[in-house]
Design a protein around this motif. Structure first.
Motif, mmCIF file in Angstrom:
data_model
loop_
_atom_site.group_PDB
_atom_site.id
_atom_site.type_symbol
_atom_site.label_atom_id
_atom_site.label_comp_id
_atom_site.label_asym_id
_atom_site.label_seq_id
_atom_site.Cartn_x
_atom_site.Cartn_y
_atom_site.Cartn_z
ATOM 1 N N GLU A 1 60.889 66.734 70.128
ATOM 2 C CA GLU A 1 61.838 66.369 69.074
ATOM 3 C C GLU A 1 61.093 66.029 67.774
ATOM 4 O O GLU A 1 59.900 65.724 67.793
ATOM 5 N N ALA A 2 61.877 66.063 66.653
ATOM 6 C CA ALA A 2 61.293 65.707 65.357
ATOM 7 C C ALA A 2 62.196 64.685 64.674
ATOM 8 O O ALA A 2 63.384 64.583 64.999
ATOM 9 N N PHE A 3 61.625 63.995 63.699
ATOM 10 C CA PHE A 3 62.391 62.989 62.966
ATOM 11 C C PHE A 3 62.306 63.322 61.486
ATOM 12 O O PHE A 3 61.237 63.630 60.963
ATOM 13 N N VAL A 4 63.499 63.213 60.803
ATOM 14 C CA VAL A 4 63.541 63.524 59.357
ATOM 15 C C VAL A 4 64.074 62.290 58.630
ATOM 16 O O VAL A 4 65.128 61.784 58.983
ATOM 17 N N ASP A 5 63.337 61.873 57.634
ATOM 18 C CA ASP A 5 63.727 60.708 56.844
ATOM 19 C C ASP A 5 64.039 61.191 55.431
ATOM 20 O O ASP A 5 63.195 61.768 54.753
ATOM 21 N N ILE A 6 65.292 60.965 54.984
ATOM 22 C CA ILE A 6 65.691 61.430 53.645
ATOM 23 C C ILE A 6 66.131 60.190 52.854
ATOM 24 O O ILE A 6 67.014 59.440 53.284
ATOM 25 N N TYR A 7 65.508 60.018 51.690
ATOM 26 C CA TYR A 7 65.828 58.829 50.891
ATOM 27 C C TYR A 7 65.480 59.067 49.427
ATOM 28 O O TYR A 7 64.826 60.069 49.101
ATOM 29 N N PHE A 8 65.910 58.162 48.561
ATOM 30 C CA PHE A 8 65.573 58.251 47.141
ATOM 31 C C PHE A 8 64.349 57.381 46.902
ATOM 32 O O PHE A 8 64.361 56.189 47.168
ATOM 33 N N ASP A 9 63.284 57.990 46.369
ATOM 34 C CA ASP A 9 62.043 57.254 46.120
ATOM 35 C C ASP A 9 62.150 56.680 44.704
ATOM 36 O O ASP A 9 61.980 57.414 43.719
ATOM 37 N N SER A 10 62.457 55.415 44.591
ATOM 38 C CA SER A 10 62.689 54.824 43.268
ATOM 39 C C SER A 10 61.389 54.758 42.457
ATOM 40 O O SER A 10 61.422 54.860 41.224
ATOM 41 N N ALA A 11 60.277 54.631 43.098
ATOM 42 C CA ALA A 11 59.007 54.584 42.366
ATOM 43 C C ALA A 11 58.723 55.949 41.692
ATOM 44 O O ALA A 11 58.307 56.001 40.536
ATOM 45 N N GLN A 12 59.001 57.029 42.425
ATOM 46 C CA GLN A 12 58.757 58.380 41.884
ATOM 47 C C GLN A 12 59.977 58.927 41.133
ATOM 48 O O GLN A 12 59.892 59.984 40.504
ATOM 49 N N GLN A 13 61.092 58.204 41.290
ATOM 50 C CA GLN A 13 62.363 58.650 40.712
ATOM 51 C C GLN A 13 62.719 60.068 41.188
ATOM 52 O O GLN A 13 63.097 60.949 40.425
ATOM 53 N N THR A 14 62.628 60.259 42.516
ATOM 54 C CA THR A 14 62.979 61.560 43.094
ATOM 55 C C THR A 14 63.364 61.370 44.556
ATOM 56 O O THR A 14 63.094 60.324 45.150
ATOM 57 N N TYR A 15 64.058 62.396 45.068
ATOM 58 C CA TYR A 15 64.415 62.333 46.481
ATOM 59 C C TYR A 15 63.213 62.742 47.315
ATOM 60 O O TYR A 15 62.393 63.543 46.885
ATOM 61 N N ALA A 16 63.162 62.162 48.520
ATOM 62 C CA ALA A 16 62.044 62.518 49.415
ATOM 63 C C ALA A 16 62.594 62.955 50.761
ATOM 64 O O ALA A 16 63.573 62.390 51.255
ATOM 65 N N ILE A 17 62.033 64.022 51.296
ATOM 66 C CA ILE A 17 62.385 64.477 52.647
ATOM 67 C C ILE A 17 61.091 64.484 53.437
ATOM 68 O O ILE A 17 60.173 65.251 53.127
ATOM 69 N N LYS A 18 60.983 63.619 54.440
ATOM 70 C CA LYS A 18 59.748 63.547 55.228
ATOM 71 C C LYS A 18 60.058 63.907 56.676
ATOM 72 O O LYS A 18 61.044 63.454 57.230
ATOM 73 N N VAL A 19 59.215 64.765 57.214
ATOM 74 C CA VAL A 19 59.416 65.255 58.580
ATOM 75 C C VAL A 19 58.297 64.694 59.450
ATOM 76 O O VAL A 19 57.122 64.779 59.087
ATOM 77 N N TYR A 20 58.668 64.133 60.581
ATOM 78 C CA TYR A 20 57.684 63.485 61.459
ATOM 79 C C TYR A 20 57.780 64.081 62.866
ATOM 80 O O TYR A 20 58.838 64.522 63.297
ATOM 81 N N ALA A 21 56.658 64.037 63.578
ATOM 82 C CA ALA A 21 56.641 64.415 65.004
ATOM 83 C C ALA A 21 55.581 63.555 65.687
ATOM 84 O O ALA A 21 54.759 62.932 64.997
ATOM 85 N N LEU A 22 55.603 63.564 67.021
ATOM 86 C CA LEU A 22 54.596 62.775 67.738
ATOM 87 C C LEU A 22 53.226 63.474 67.606
ATOM 88 O O LEU A 22 53.142 64.646 67.257
ATOM 89 N N SER A 23 52.181 62.686 67.913
ATOM 90 C CA SER A 23 50.836 63.272 67.740
ATOM 91 C C SER A 23 50.611 64.460 68.702
ATOM 92 O O SER A 23 49.892 65.387 68.403
ATOM 93 N N GLU A 24 51.257 64.408 69.843
ATOM 94 C CA GLU A 24 51.161 65.541 70.787
ATOM 95 C C GLU A 24 52.578 66.080 70.995
ATOM 96 O O GLU A 24 53.412 65.404 71.584
ATOM 97 N N ALA B 1 61.590 55.290 59.828
ATOM 98 C CA ALA B 1 60.288 55.915 60.045
ATOM 99 C C ALA B 1 59.327 54.989 60.783
ATOM 100 O O ALA B 1 58.381 55.451 61.431
ATOM 101 N N GLY B 2 59.633 53.685 60.736
ATOM 102 C CA GLY B 2 58.727 52.725 61.366
ATOM 103 C C GLY B 2 58.756 52.766 62.884
ATOM 104 O O GLY B 2 57.789 52.353 63.524
ATOM 105 N N GLU B 3 59.881 53.225 63.430
ATOM 106 C CA GLU B 3 59.955 53.195 64.891
ATOM 107 C C GLU B 3 60.243 54.560 65.532
ATOM 108 O O GLU B 3 60.562 54.638 66.702
ATOM 109 N N TYR B 4 60.182 55.622 64.755
ATOM 110 C CA TYR B 4 60.519 56.953 65.314
ATOM 111 C C TYR B 4 59.634 57.323 66.499
ATOM 112 O O TYR B 4 60.068 57.956 67.444
ATOM 113 N N ASP B 5 58.366 56.875 66.457
ATOM 114 C CA ASP B 5 57.430 57.275 67.522
ATOM 115 C C ASP B 5 57.802 56.677 68.873
ATOM 116 O O ASP B 5 57.334 57.151 69.908
#
Lengths: 336, 441
Positions: free
Chosen positions: B111-134, B100-104
């Motif tokens: 195009e879009a970027f999807v980051d899927i990982y286990f959030d150990s702090a929340q103890q749950t899976y996370a799915i985050k969807v990113y796109a450019l500002s424009e 996610a640090g360099e997707y931009d």
């Protein structure tokens, strides 16, 4: 016994408008209900016909209470009316069917009455052809012409006339047709000659004569005393809700005696009249209308005139007319 | 005066003649033609207007995203196989070798970027969807992508536990939630549907008001016209007052009813013709929106109850019109005669509209029995379960008794006043008039 009216009483609040009236019609003929304006004639008629409730009394027709079920009544009301915006034929058919006539009977009866009352042209607007057809129907030799005229009549049939397109007199004729349409046993005519011209008065009179000849019971109310006198056998004179005189007209007249004298002479006889203590009603040149106490008084005057050589052209002794009886009876109460 | 055969003799002939007169009346013919033409053209005109004024709804059929980069840091592989009908068909899915640090710096504007990982702090899976500002696609595409990734991830997790296709379908089946207050819940439980009730009450009341007011006007006019023409005396030699007034009322009722049936038929015909060459879906959805379609589905029993009640109400109002007309003798009185009936009907209608606020059975029963109000409330209360069939029958019986009483009262008033000429007689005087002792033959 035909019609019996017993102790009829009508009050509006405390005001008595018909006070204990009784009369009978034993046989067919014309019974006259006479009276001054507001004496209670129309109220009596409306009570007889069941249109107005009564406070007391009995009305019998041939022994049973009079109603539309027990008596076939025809009525020509004082306040004339037709549906102004509707076709005359529709109205006549409506009234005929209400009186129990079939449509075909009604049509035939309407045609007869229309002819009799001279209103075909308003009910059958193709009346020129109609007249031709009627003429041809009397001629058996022209069957082909009748058929042709019939076809032409139905082709030419124009829209029926409405009541408001007729004159007052013709509307009155249609109303008389309505009252006669069911060939009623009891015919009630309230002011039948009111608003008619002399020709139509004669027409109405001839129709009344025909109904008398058919032995119908007729109750007539009118202010035209001469016309009533022509037909009626029995009378009731009402004044201020009460019957002031009732009975057979001839007997009533007889009871008065020959008290009217009409004299026409060659010379002035005023002096003789004053001497004989007769009541001079009117004088026009040498023609005198006198009210006398009896036939003897008249004969004495005639004898005096002859013995003195006065030429008598007319000497007419007669009973009082209905008009005079009416004025005397109704006027008596008004004076008092 | 009683309702016997003799008093009602020739009523049929009076009905026939009065009905014919109404049909032949020029003013009625002109009004009928205008309204029927209006009814016939109403559907095509409304269809055209609705089509012109309705905003064009754009249904998204394609996703504008051309490629999706997925950085899946979990043990569940994301696999997909889109059908050609799917909006995702043709979109390229890539495995990202960046976070996610360099997707931009690595993705394009389409195009879009999807980051899927286990959030150990929340103890749950996370799915985050990113796109450019424009971006070259709509934000809704990103929301759709988010739902898609949730679905694919869920599917992958279930597959890893060897779930069958049926179990998978069951587990992934959609559902919706709803919240309501306690009152709404209890109302629903009692079989009520406030919206449907409102529609039925509204349509039913309008029907009563239209039929009642039209018939009142026509009846009053017919009576006054006949009195004014002086023909009524001739009529009374042939028929009884009860037959005349009954015939007149029934003829006018039939005429008004037939007139509205023809109008409704014209609208239906117009609908069928219009729908074959015009888009009438706008009107259909409008009818659905205002709940008329739901009202149609009330069932035959409810329809019967509403129809019988409507007939009783119609009859009662028409007789009131007859009484009011009988008390008049000239056209000048027509307006006030009509107003007095309108006033009574409107008072009944307004009071009936208070009925739903009294949320108790005794109140519903009371409203279903009180005359005038009951003609508006009784059938609705029955159809929506506020009163039992026994109370409805009691209400009908009560209304029938009132109709019989009003008929006799009307006939008495008519027979007493048919030759009356003067100002309109007031109601109190009418009552004393009808009580006056009458000697019949």
């Amino acid at each position: 016994m035909g019609l019996v009216v017993k102790n009829l009483l009508k009050k509006y609040g405390d005001k008595v408008v018909v006070d204990n009236l009784s009369f009978e019609m034993r046989q067919p003929g014309v019974y006259a209900l006479l009276g001054t304006n507001g004496a209670g004639k129309t109220t009596t008629i409306r009570m007889i016909l069941g249109m107005l409730s009564r406070n007391q009394g009995e009305i019998l027709w041939k022994g049973s209470p009079l109603s539309t079920a027990t008596c076939n009544v025809g009525y020509l009301s004082e306040e004339r009316g037709l549906y102004p915006k509707y076709e005359l034929m529709d109205q006549l058919l409506y009234f005929a069917t209400l009186r129990g006539l079939s449509k075909s009977e009604a049509k035939s009866r309407i045609m007869t009455l229309a002819k009799r009352l001279e209103v075909e042209e308003y009910l059958y607007p193709g009346s020129v052809t109609f007249a031709k057809l009627s003429t041809l129907q009397g001629d058996n030799s022209s069957r082909g012409s009748i058929l042709g005229a019939r076809r032409s009549f139905s082709r030419n049939k124009v829209k029926n006339m409405r009541a408001d397109q007729l004159s007052k007199g013709n509307q009155q004729k249609i109303q008389l047709m309505i009252s006669l349409i069911s060939e009623p046993e009891l015919l009630v005519l309230d002011e039948p000659f009111g608003g008619l011209d002399p020709v139509n008065v004669d027409l109405f009179k001839s129709i009344i004569r025909e109904e008398i000849a058919k032995e119908k019971y007729i109750i007539m109310s009118s202010h035209q005393m001469a016309a009533v006198e022509e037909f009626c056998t029995d009378i009731t004179i009402l004044d201020r809700s009460k019957a002031v005189l009732q009975g057979n007209l001839n007997e009533i007249k007889k009871s008065y005696g020959r008290v009217n004298l009409t004299l026409k002479t060659e010379s002035d006889i005023t002096e003789y009249i004053q001497r004989s203590e007769m009541n001079l009603l009117s004088k026009k040149e040498n023609e005198y209308h006198l009210k006398i106490s009896g036939e003897e008084q008249a004969n004495r005057l005639l004898a005096d005139l002859i013995s003195d050589g006065v030429t008598v052209i007319t000497f007419l002794l007669r009973e009082p007319s209905l008009h005079e009886i009416f004025v005397e009876k109704a006027g008596e109460n008004h004076e008092s | 005066m009683s309702l016997n055969r003799e008093n009602l003799r020739s009523t049929g002939k009076v009905i026939h003649f009065t009905f014919q007169r109404l049909l032949k009346n020029k003013a009625n013919i002109i009004l009928s033609v205008i309204l029927i033409v209006a009814a016939l053209v109403s559907i095509p005109i409304v269809s055209i207007i609705m089509k012109d004024s309705s905003p064009e709804v754009i249904v998204p059929s394609d996703i504008a995203i051309s490629g999706v980069w997925i950085n899946n840091q979990t043990e569940y592989p994301i696999s997909h196989n889109f059908e050609s009908e799917s909006p995702w068909y043709g979109v390229e899915f890539h495995i990202a070798d960046f976070g996610a640090g360099e997707y931009d710096q690595r993705i394009n504007r389409d195009e879009a970027f999807v980051d899927i990982y286990f959030d150990s702090a929340q103890q749950t899976y996370a799915i985050k969807v990113y796109a450019l500002s424009e971006t070259l696609f709509a934000p809704s595409d990103l929301v759709s992508l988010s739902y898609l990734m949730q679905d694919l991830f869920e599917r992958s997790r279930l597959e890893s536990h060897n779930v069958s296709d049926e179990q998978m379908a069951e587990a992934l089946m959609g559902y919706y939630t709803n919240t309501m207050t306690e009152k709404t819940f209890l109302d629903k439980d009692g079989g009520r549907d406030t919206e449907l009730r409102f529609v039925v009450q509204y349509v039913y009341s309008i029907a009563i008001l239209i039929l009642g007011l039209f018939s009142t006007a026509y009846i009053i006019r017919a009576i006054i016209e006949e009195k004014g023409s002086n023909i009524v005396e001739l009529l009374m030699v042939s028929v009884k007052p009860l037959a005349v007034i009954t015939g007149k009322i029934i003829a006018v009722m039939l005429y008004i009813f037939a007139f509205f049936m023809v109008l409704i038929a014209s609208i239906v015909i117009s609908w069928f013709i219009s729908s074959s060459f015009l888009d009438t879906s706008g009107i259909s959805s409008m009818i659905n929106d205002i709940g008329i379609s739901s009202a149609m589905s009330l069932g035959p029993e409810s329809a019967f109850v509403l129809l019988v009640s409507l007939l009783l109400a119609y009859l009662m109002i028409a007789i009131m019109g007859g009484i009011s007309g009988s008390a008049c003798s000239s056209m000048e009185d027509m307006e006030s005669a009509q107003l007095s009936v309108v006033f009574i009907i409107l008072v009944g209608y307004i009071l009936s509209s208070l009925a739903p606020f009294f949320d108790s059975t005794p109140a519903s029963v009371l409203f279903a029995i009180i005359p005038i109000i009951s003609m508006f409330t009784a059938p609705i209360s029955y159809v929506f379960g506020d009163i039992s069939s026994g109370v409805l029958l009691l209400s009908w019986a009560f209304q029938t008794l009132i109709i019989i009483y009003l008929s006799l009262f009307c006939s008495r008033v008519y027979s007493e006043l048919f030759i009356y000429k003067g100002n309109r007689i007031k109601f109190i005087e009418l009552v004393s008039l009808s009580r006056r002792k009458k000697v019949d033959g």
